[in-house]
Design a protein around this motif. Structure first.
Motif, PDB file in Angstrom:
ATOM      1  N   HIS A 203     -87.021  69.307  47.799  1.00 22.43           N
ATOM      2  CA  HIS A 203     -86.666  69.242  46.386  1.00 22.43           C
ATOM      3  C   HIS A 203     -85.267  68.638  46.272  1.00 22.43           C
ATOM      4  N   PRO A 204     -85.034  67.747  45.301  1.00 27.81           N
ATOM      5  CA  PRO A 204     -83.692  67.169  45.147  1.00 27.81           C
ATOM      6  C   PRO A 204     -82.591  68.211  45.001  1.00 27.81           C
ATOM      7  N   ALA A 205     -82.891  69.362  44.396  1.00 25.03           N
ATOM      8  CA  ALA A 205     -81.868  70.407  44.255  1.00 25.03           C
ATOM      9  C   ALA A 205     -81.387  70.886  45.622  1.00 25.03           C
ATOM     10  N   TYR A 206     -82.286  70.918  46.589  1.00 29.69           N
ATOM     11  CA  TYR A 206     -81.924  71.309  47.953  1.00 29.69           C
ATOM     12  C   TYR A 206     -80.987  70.272  48.561  1.00 29.69           C
ATOM     13  N   LEU A 207     -81.235  69.018  48.280  1.00 35.97           N
ATOM     14  CA  LEU A 207     -80.372  67.958  48.807  1.00 35.97           C
ATOM     15  C   LEU A 207     -78.982  68.011  48.184  1.00 35.97           C
ATOM     16  N   LEU A 208     -78.920  68.420  46.916  1.00 37.72           N
ATOM     17  CA  LEU A 208     -77.610  68.552  46.266  1.00 37.72           C
ATOM     18  C   LEU A 208     -76.767  69.635  46.927  1.00 37.72           C
ATOM     19  N   ARG A 209     -77.417  70.615  47.516  1.00 40.58           N
ATOM     20  CA  ARG A 209     -76.687  71.699  48.202  1.00 40.58           C
ATOM     21  C   ARG A 209     -76.390  71.359  49.657  1.00 40.58           C
ATOM     22  N   ASN A 210     -76.959  70.249  50.140  1.00 37.95           N
ATOM     23  CA  ASN A 210     -76.770  69.842  51.536  1.00 37.95           C
ATOM     24  C   ASN A 210     -76.397  68.366  51.549  1.00 37.95           C
ATOM     25  N   GLN A 211     -75.106  68.100  51.477  1.00 36.22           N
ATOM     26  CA  GLN A 211     -74.633  66.739  51.251  1.00 36.22           C
ATOM     27  C   GLN A 211     -74.536  65.879  52.508  1.00 36.22           C
ATOM     28  N   SER A 212     -74.642  66.474  53.682  1.00 34.69           N
ATOM     29  CA  SER A 212     -74.499  65.705  54.919  1.00 34.69           C
ATOM     30  C   SER A 212     -75.565  64.614  55.012  1.00 34.69           C
ATOM     31  N   ARG A 213     -75.161  63.457  55.534  1.00 38.71           N
ATOM     32  CA  ARG A 213     -76.086  62.357  55.765  1.00 38.71           C
ATOM     33  C   ARG A 213     -76.310  62.118  57.261  1.00 38.71           C
ATOM     34  N   GLU A 214     -75.836  63.029  58.083  1.00 44.70           N
ATOM     35  CA  GLU A 214     -75.975  62.855  59.522  1.00 44.70           C
ATOM     36  C   GLU A 214     -77.432  62.921  59.936  1.00 44.70           C
ATOM     37  N   LYS A 215     -77.726  62.315  61.067  1.00 43.83           N
ATOM     38  CA  LYS A 215     -79.091  62.310  61.585  1.00 43.83           C
ATOM     39  C   LYS A 215     -79.614  63.736  61.721  1.00 43.83           C
ATOM     40  N   GLY A 216     -80.806  63.973  61.191  1.00 44.36           N
ATOM     41  CA  GLY A 216     -81.395  65.309  61.234  1.00 44.36           C
ATOM     42  C   GLY A 216     -81.091  66.169  60.029  1.00 44.36           C
ATOM     43  N   SER A 217     -80.160  65.728  59.158  1.00 38.75           N
ATOM     44  CA  SER A 217     -79.833  66.488  57.948  1.00 38.75           C
ATOM     45  C   SER A 217     -80.933  66.312  56.914  1.00 38.75           C
ATOM     46  N   PRO A 218     -80.997  67.206  55.905  1.00 43.45           N
ATOM     47  CA  PRO A 218     -82.024  67.058  54.868  1.00 43.45           C
ATOM     48  C   PRO A 218     -82.008  65.685  54.190  1.00 43.45           C
ATOM     49  N   LYS A 219     -80.836  65.145  53.887  1.00 43.78           N
ATOM     50  CA  LYS A 219     -80.776  63.839  53.232  1.00 43.78           C
ATOM     51  C   LYS A 219     -81.294  62.738  54.157  1.00 43.78           C
ATOM     52  N   TRP A 220     -80.961  62.832  55.440  1.00 38.73           N
ATOM     53  CA  TRP A 220     -81.440  61.848  56.403  1.00 38.73           C
ATOM     54  C   TRP A 220     -82.963  61.926  56.514  1.00 38.73           C
ATOM     55  N   LEU A 221     -83.495  63.149  56.557  1.00 35.20           N
ATOM     56  CA  LEU A 221     -84.939  63.323  56.644  1.00 35.20           C
ATOM     57  C   LEU A 221     -85.640  62.801  55.388  1.00 35.20           C
ATOM     58  N   MET A 222     -85.046  63.028  54.221  1.00 37.78           N
ATOM     59  CA  MET A 222     -85.629  62.505  52.985  1.00 37.78           C
ATOM     60  C   MET A 222     -85.682  60.978  53.019  1.00 37.78           C
ATOM     61  N   TRP A 223     -84.657  60.349  53.561  1.00 33.32           N
ATOM     62  CA  TRP A 223     -84.642  58.895  53.666  1.00 33.32           C
ATOM     63  C   TRP A 223     -85.801  58.400  54.520  1.00 33.32           C
ATOM     64  N   GLN A 224     -86.091  59.117  55.618  1.00 38.52           N
ATOM     65  CA  GLN A 224     -87.231  58.739  56.453  1.00 38.52           C
ATOM     66  C   GLN A 224     -88.536  58.913  55.670  1.00 38.52           C
ATOM     67  N   ASP A 225     -88.651  60.039  54.969  1.00 42.52           N
ATOM     68  CA  ASP A 225     -89.901  60.350  54.264  1.00 42.52           C
ATOM     69  C   ASP A 225     -90.194  59.352  53.148  1.00 42.52           C
ATOM     70  N   ILE A 226     -89.167  59.006  52.372  1.00 48.03           N
ATOM     71  CA  ILE A 226     -89.410  58.147  51.216  1.00 48.03           C
ATOM     72  C   ILE A 226     -89.743  56.725  51.657  1.00 48.03           C
ATOM     73  N   GLN A 227     -89.277  56.316  52.822  1.00 45.07           N
ATOM     74  CA  GLN A 227     -89.676  55.017  53.350  1.00 45.07           C
ATOM     75  C   GLN A 227     -91.151  55.013  53.740  1.00 45.07           C
ATOM     76  N   VAL A 228     -91.626  56.128  54.295  1.00 42.34           N
ATOM     77  CA  VAL A 228     -93.043  56.250  54.637  1.00 42.34           C
ATOM     78  C   VAL A 228     -93.894  56.195  53.361  1.00 42.34           C
ATOM     79  N   VAL A 229     -93.413  56.849  52.305  1.00 44.43           N
ATOM     80  CA  VAL A 229     -94.126  56.832  51.024  1.00 44.43           C
ATOM     81  C   VAL A 229     -94.207  55.411  50.483  1.00 44.43           C
ATOM     82  N   ARG A 230     -93.089  54.694  50.542  1.00 40.82           N
ATOM     83  CA  ARG A 230     -93.080  53.313  50.044  1.00 40.82           C
ATOM     84  C   ARG A 230     -94.069  52.444  50.827  1.00 40.82           C
TER      85      ARG A 230
END
Length: 246
Positions: A203-230
């Motif tokens: 959920h985007p709200a979870y990403l707002l609480r976890n701002q790190s972009r390091e490999k393995g972080s929630p934001k990094w994982l979302m980036w991988q997932d949304i590319q698969v969706v595209r």
């Protein structure tokens, strides 16, 4: 321009010659006898013949106690024939005030995520929630509240008929599929449900609480997932994949 100019002889599509244009058709009638007010009773599939009819009834819905505290019913927004449907948990304060889902901080982040892989919100996405009224204090909807609202959600899915469903967070996964897995366990995996392809994502709200972009972080994982969706969307629509910059 002369009187004999062929352009001047064309009939204007907007010239009714003094006759008023036809009035728009009346909104579709809703057979309230088929729609139980008791949230424990199901709404028959196929009750609504359009999203407009569903919206009209949701505005007067009293199937659970959430109805008593709402400012607006939050049903959905986006293209009614979108190939992607995004399902969230429930309205927050901004959504309750505007009557639109995902328009607060979480919604703004969601739009940025979609834009990052060039998924067009206006032409490729429809957004809704598990429940259509704001739970007090933005708490998680109870199973009873989700069950009372589920028939509306099932009708939205049927009417929009998306190719891909994104389930944002564990509440959305449970509300649609019934699965109780933790979101960290199943995010990024394609699930088949009722003949449809679904992907659980953070959920985007979870990403707002976890701002790190390091490999393995929630934001990094979302980036991988949304590319698969595209990539899957391109496959469904028969489009060539685009190059996306990290």
């Amino acid at each position: 321009m002369s009187a004999t100019d062929p352009v001047s002889e064309q009939i204007s599509l907007f010239d009714f010659g003094g006759i008023a244009p036809p009035a728009p058709p009346p909104p579709p009638a809703i057979d309230l006898e088929r729609i139980p007010l008791d949230g424990r009773q199901p709404i028959p599939p196929g009750t609504y013949n359009s999203l407009e009819a569903l919206f009209a009834h949701c505005r007067q819905c009293q199937r659970c106690e959430l109805a008593g505290g709402r400012t607006n019913v939050v049903v959905g927004r986006g293209l009614p024939t979108a190939p992607i449907m995004i399902i969230g948990e429930g309205p927050g304060q901004t959504e309750d005030e505007t009557g639109l889902p995902f328009v607060g901080r979480s919604g703004q982040l969601l739009e940025k995520i979609l834009e990052s892989v060039r998924i067009d919100l206006a032409t490729e996405v429809y957004i809704c929630n598990v429940v259509r009224c704001r739970p007090p204090g933005n708490r998680t909807p109870t199973p009873e509240e989700a069950a009372a609202c589920r028939p509306y959600l099932m009708e939205q899915i049927r009417l929009v008929d998306p190719k891909i469903i994104l389930l944002t967070g564990a509440t959305a996964v449970r509300g649609v599929t019934g699965r109780k897995d933790g979101i960290t366990k199943i995010r990024g995996q394609w699930l088949e449900w009722e003949g449809r392809l679904c992907m659980p994502i953070f959920h985007p709200a979870y990403l707002l609480r976890n701002q790190s972009r390091e490999k393995g972080s929630p934001k990094w994982l979302m980036w991988q997932d949304i590319q698969v969706v595209r990539a899957k969307l391109d496959e469904f629509l028969g489009r060539s994949p685009i190059e996306i910059q990290d």
